[in-house]
Design a protein around this motif. Structure first.
Motif, short mmCIF file in Angstrom:
data_model
loop_
_atom_site.label_atom_id
_atom_site.label_comp_id
_atom_site.label_asym_id
_atom_site.label_seq_id
_atom_site.Cartn_x
_atom_site.Cartn_y
_atom_site.Cartn_z
N GLN A 101 -56.45 13.18 -41.77
CA GLN A 101 -54.94 14.33 -41.66
C GLN A 101 -54.12 12.30 -42.44
OE1 GLN A 101 -54.46 13.13 -37.74
NE2 GLN A 101 -53.38 13.72 -37.25
N ARG A 102 -52.31 12.99 -43.49
CA ARG A 102 -52.13 12.37 -43.95
C ARG A 102 -50.41 12.33 -42.51
NH1 ARG A 102 -49.16 14.74 -48.14
NH2 ARG A 102 -50.97 15.61 -49.69
N GLU A 103 -50.63 10.75 -43.21
CA GLU A 103 -49.59 10.29 -41.96
C GLU A 103 -48.26 9.90 -42.46
OE1 GLU A 103 -50.96 6.41 -41.25
OE2 GLU A 103 -51.29 6.78 -38.93
N TYR A 104 -46.97 10.68 -41.75
CA TYR A 104 -46.22 10.45 -41.54
C TYR A 104 -45.00 9.65 -40.45
CZ TYR A 104 -46.87 13.10 -46.65
OH TYR A 104 -47.30 13.15 -47.05
N GLY A 105 -44.61 9.41 -40.57
CA GLY A 105 -43.75 8.49 -39.73
C GLY A 105 -43.34 7.56 -39.43
N ARG A 106 -43.19 7.57 -37.51
CA ARG A 106 -44.13 6.14 -37.04
C ARG A 106 -45.01 6.59 -36.49
NH1 ARG A 106 -38.34 6.06 -35.09
NH2 ARG A 106 -37.42 4.52 -36.06
N THR A 107 -45.45 4.98 -36.37
CA THR A 107 -47.40 4.99 -36.26
C THR A 107 -46.95 3.09 -35.24
OG1 THR A 107 -48.94 4.85 -36.21
CG2 THR A 107 -48.14 4.26 -37.97
N ALA A 108 -48.00 3.44 -34.55
CA ALA A 108 -47.65 2.02 -33.56
C ALA A 108 -49.55 0.96 -34.42
CB ALA A 108 -49.03 2.06 -32.75
N LEU A 109 -48.55 -0.58 -35.39
CA LEU A 109 -49.25 -1.50 -35.73
C LEU A 109 -50.05 -2.30 -34.72
CD1 LEU A 109 -50.26 -1.81 -38.83
CD2 LEU A 109 -48.71 -3.76 -38.73
N ASN A 110 -51.43 -2.79 -35.47
CA ASN A 110 -52.03 -3.46 -34.54
C ASN A 110 -53.05 -4.82 -35.05
OD1 ASN A 110 -51.62 -3.27 -31.27
ND2 ASN A 110 -52.60 -1.31 -32.20
N LEU A 111 -52.33 -6.29 -34.79
CA LEU A 111 -52.64 -6.59 -36.01
C LEU A 111 -54.34 -7.45 -35.55
CD1 LEU A 111 -49.65 -9.09 -36.41
CD2 LEU A 111 -50.20 -7.21 -37.43
N THR A 112 -54.94 -7.71 -35.87
CA THR A 112 -56.34 -7.67 -35.99
C THR A 112 -56.53 -9.10 -36.76
OG1 THR A 112 -57.34 -6.77 -37.67
CG2 THR A 112 -56.99 -5.48 -35.97
N GLY A 113 -55.96 -9.72 -37.06
CA GLY A 113 -56.44 -10.99 -37.85
C GLY A 113 -54.76 -11.89 -38.33
N ASP A 114 -55.47 -12.82 -38.45
CA ASP A 114 -53.89 -13.98 -38.76
C ASP A 114 -53.95 -14.22 -39.69
OD1 ASP A 114 -52.70 -14.18 -35.87
OD2 ASP A 114 -55.23 -15.53 -35.58
N ASP A 115 -52.37 -14.74 -40.43
CA ASP A 115 -52.77 -15.14 -41.93
C ASP A 115 -50.71 -15.49 -41.90
OD1 ASP A 115 -53.94 -14.07 -45.03
OD2 ASP A 115 -51.51 -14.67 -44.71
N ALA A 116 -50.18 -15.86 -42.82
CA ALA A 116 -49.41 -16.36 -43.40
C ALA A 116 -48.05 -15.16 -43.65
CB ALA A 116 -49.62 -18.14 -44.76
N LEU A 117 -48.84 -13.98 -43.97
CA LEU A 117 -48.26 -12.76 -44.31
C LEU A 117 -47.82 -12.59 -43.12
CD1 LEU A 117 -47.42 -10.82 -46.85
CD2 LEU A 117 -49.58 -9.43 -45.40
N LEU A 118 -48.09 -12.89 -41.90
CA LEU A 118 -48.20 -11.82 -40.92
C LEU A 118 -47.04 -13.08 -39.23
CD1 LEU A 118 -51.17 -9.72 -40.56
CD2 LEU A 118 -48.97 -9.17 -40.98
#
Ligand code: XMP
Length: 516
Positions: A101-118
Motif C-alpha cells: 500500500q502506498r502511503e501518503y500524508g500523516r500517519t502514527a509513529l511508535n518508537l520501539t527502540g532508544d537512540d540519541a537520534l530520538l
C-alpha cells in the motif's frame, strides 16, 4: 576557513532545499551535492554528516541514482530520508520493494527502540509519509527504532556504524517532531556546533572579499533597489569601503520615491560612492509608440546596458563587477559544491556586461538562501523596508502599463501603486504577500463622478496581490476585503484619471504574475 558542513545529497526530492534550510536554521552550515558525490569532494568541504534526500525513483529501477559506495566508509554519520533510506539500506544488504500500500500524508509513529537520534521524542507521535517503496529484510546489520501501522521499519540504525534511515520526512512541518530529530542528528550524532549565524556569515564574506579584491582595483556594484543588490553592496562596503562604486540607473520606470530612498540609504547612511544616472528621458524616448510587452523589455534591457556601460567607464580602475547571485540560482544551474561549473544567472540588469567589459565577477551571496540574505542585511544596517522589500521587475512600471508608456500614465500608476503599498503596509499584510502592485489598463469605462457621467480619459487600475515561494507558481491572496475597500476608495478619490478599481483573482498558471 572552511565551515564544518552537513552535506545533503540530492536524489531529486522537492524538499532538498528545505532540508538544507532546516539544517541552517540550527546555525549549522549545509551544502547540497549531486547524488553520486565522492568522499574526496565531501572531505574537501569539511563534511561532518551526510543526509541522503528523498527522490522520485525506485532504487531497483535501471537508472536509479546511487550514492558513491565510499561515503559509507568515511566514518561520518549518515541519515537517509525516504529514498535516501532505501538507497542506504539496499547498499548494506537490505531489500527494497514496492509496498502493498502506498502511503501518503500523516500517519502514527511508535518508537520501539532508544537512540540519541530520538532524544526528547515522545514514544507515540505523527509523521508525514510520501512513499510507494519500502525496506524489508533488514537482516542483522540494522535495528528497528520505530514503526507505523503499514511500515514495519520506519526508522532503522546500523548496529556498528552511525548510519540511520527514516521512511518519513522530518524536514516538513507536518512532522511535528521532525525538527527535534534533525537537531538530535546534527548535535548529538554528528557533533555539530551552532556557529553559522548572521555575524559569522558576514565575517566570512568580508574575509573572502578582501582576499579576492586586488589592492588598487575598484569594484562596481549595480544597485537595483532590491534586497539582493542592497546586501551585496553593504557587504562590499564593509569589506572594501574605499574600493567600491555603486551605480543606480533611474530609468523613469521606478516606483514613487524609489530613487530618493536609495540615495538616502547608500549615500546618506553608508556614505558610499553612489553614481545615480538620471536616464528617464532616454528610456521614455526609446519606448515612444511601443506597445508590445516583449519589445518594451528588449528596449529597456538594451538601454540599461548602454547607460550602465557609459557610467562604468567613468570609474577608474574598475576591475570587478558585483552581482547578487543566491544559492538557489547556483544549485539550479548545477551543483557547484560538487564541482560542476555553475552558470551564472543572468541578472536582468547586468546580463552580458561582465564578459563585454572584461570584468571579473564577485558574488558574495552565492552561498546564501534568501532568508539568510535578509538576516545579514538587517545586521549590516539596512532598513527594514529595504530588507523586506518585494521583488520588482527590471523593466519596472513599463510592464504594468498596458499599451504605450507615457509620462502621464507613469505618473498615474505611480500614485495608485503608492496607495496600494501604503494600505497593505498599514493593514499588516505586506510581509504576508510575495508581490503587490497595480496595473494600469487605459480603457475607458463609464463612471459617475460628481454630477455627470465620466467616460473620456478615465482608466482602470487592477490590483494584484500574490503569494508564492519561488515565483514559478503563485496564487492570488485571499486578502481582507476591507483592505481592498480602502484601496479602491482612496485610488478613485485621490488619483484623477481613474474611475474603476478591480482585483485580479487569477493564479499562475495559467496567468503570469505580471500582466505583460
Ligand atoms: P511572471 O510575470 O513571469 O513573473 O509570472 C515572475 C517573477 O519575475 C518578475 N519579472 C521580471 N523580472 N525582468 C525582471 O527582472 C522582467 O522582465 C520580469 N518579468 C517578470 C516578476 O515581477 C515576478 O517576480
Amino acid at each position: 576557513m572552511i565551515n564544518r558542513s552537513i552535506a545533503i545529497l540530492d536524489f531529486g526530492s522537492q524538499y532538498v532545499q528545505l532540508i538544507a534550510r532546516r539544517v541552517r536554521e540550527n546555525q549549522v552550515h549545509s551544502l547540497i551535492f549531486s547524488p553520486g558525490a565522492s568522499p574526496e569532494e565531501l572531505r574537501r568541504q569539511n563534511v561532518i554528516g551526510i543526509i541522503l534526500s528523498g527522490g522520485p525513483a525506485s532504487t531497483y529501477a535501471a537508472a536509479a541514482p546511487k550514492p558513491h559506495p565510499g561515503i559509507f566508509e568515511m566514518g561520518v554519520p549518515i541519515l537517509g530520508i525516504c529514498y535516501g533510506m532505501q538507497a542506504l539500506c539496499e547498499h548494506l544488504g537490505a531489500k527494497v520493494h514496492a509496498a502493498a500500500q502506498r502511503e501518503y500524508g500523516r500517519t502514527a509513529l511508535n518508537l520501539t527502540g532508544d537512540d540519541a537520534l530520538l532524544r526528547h521524542v515522545p514514544r507515540g507521535t505523527t509523521v508525514w509519509m510520501s512513499h510507494g517503496d519500502i525496506v524489508s529484510g533488514i537482516g542483522d546489520d540494522f535495528v528497528t527504532l520505530a514503526r507505523t501501522p503499514s511500515c514495519p521499519h520506519a526508522i532503522v540504525r546500523h548496529t556498528a556504524r552511525p548510519l540511520y534511515g527514516m521512511q518519513f520526512h522530518p524536514e516538513v512541518t507536518h512532522t511535528p517532531e521532525g525538527s527535534q530529530i534533525l537537531r538530535n542528528f546534527l548535535f548529538d550524532v554528528c557533533g555539530a556546533e551552532p556557529t553559522w549565524n548572521a555575524g559569522s556569515i558576514i565575517d566570512q564574506a568580508v574575509e573572502a572579499i578582501r582576499a579576492k579584491v586586488r589592492p588598487g582595483a575598484q569594484v562596481i556594484c549595480g544597485l537595483s533597489g532590491g534586497v539582493d543588490s542592497a546586501v551585496t553592496a553593504a557587504l562590499l562596503h564593509r569589506a572594501v569601503p574605499d574600493r567600491l562604486a555603486c551605480i543606480f540607473v533611474d530609468n523613469g520606470m521606478l516606483r514613487l520615491n524609489e530613487r530618493s530612498r536609495v540615495e538616502a540609504i547608500f549615500r546618506g547612511h553608508f556614505k558610499m560612492d553612489l553614481h545615480v544616472v538620471d536616464a528617464a528621458a532616454r528610456f521614455l524616448e526609446r519606448l515612444r509608440g511601443v506597445v508590445d510587452p516583449q519589445e518594451k523589455r528588449i528596449r529597456i534591457g538594451h538601454e540599461f546596458i548602454a547607460v550602465f556601460k557609459e557610467e562604468a567607464k567613468r570609474i577608474a580602475h574598475a576591475h570587478y563587477l558585483a552581482q547578487g547571485t543566491l544559492y538557489p540560482d547556483v544549485i539550479e544551474s548545477g551543483h557547484s559544491a560538487a564541482g560542476t561549473a555553475a552558470n551564472i544567472k543572468l541578472h536582468h540588469n547586468v546580463g552580458g556586461l561582465p564578459a563585454e567589459l572584461g570584468f571579473e565577477l564577485i558574488e558574495p551571496l552565492r552561498d546564501l538562501f534568501k532568508d539568510e540574505v535578509r538576516m545579514i542585511g538587517e545586521l549590516l544596517g539596512l532598513t527594514e523596508e529595504m530588507v523586506w522589500r518585494h521583488p520588482f521587475p527590471g523593466p519596472g512600471l513599463a510592464v504594468r502599463i498596458i499599451g504605450e508608456v507615457t509620462p502621464e500614465r507613469l505618473e498615474l500608476l505611480r500614485r495608485a501603486d503608492q496607495i496600494i503599498i501604503e494600505e497593505l503596509v498599514s493593514a499588516g499584510w505586506y510581509r504576508k504577500v510575495a508581490q503587490a502592485f497595480g496595473v494600469l489598463i487605459p480603457v475607458a469605462s463609464v463612471g459617475v463622478m460628481g454630477d455627470g457621467r465620466a467616460y473620456q480619459g478615465q482608466s482602470v487600475i487592477a490590483v494584484r496581490f500574490v503569494e508564492s515561494t519561488d515565483f514559478m507558481t503563485a496564487d492570488w491572496v485571499h486578502i481582507d476585503p476591507n483592505v481592498l475597500a480602502r484601496i479602491s476608495s482612496r485610488i478613485t478619490n485621490e488619483v484623477s484619471g481613474v474611475n474603476r478599481v478591480v482585483y485580479d483573482i487569477t493564479s499562475k498558471p495559467p496567468a503570469t504574475i505580471e500582466w505583460e
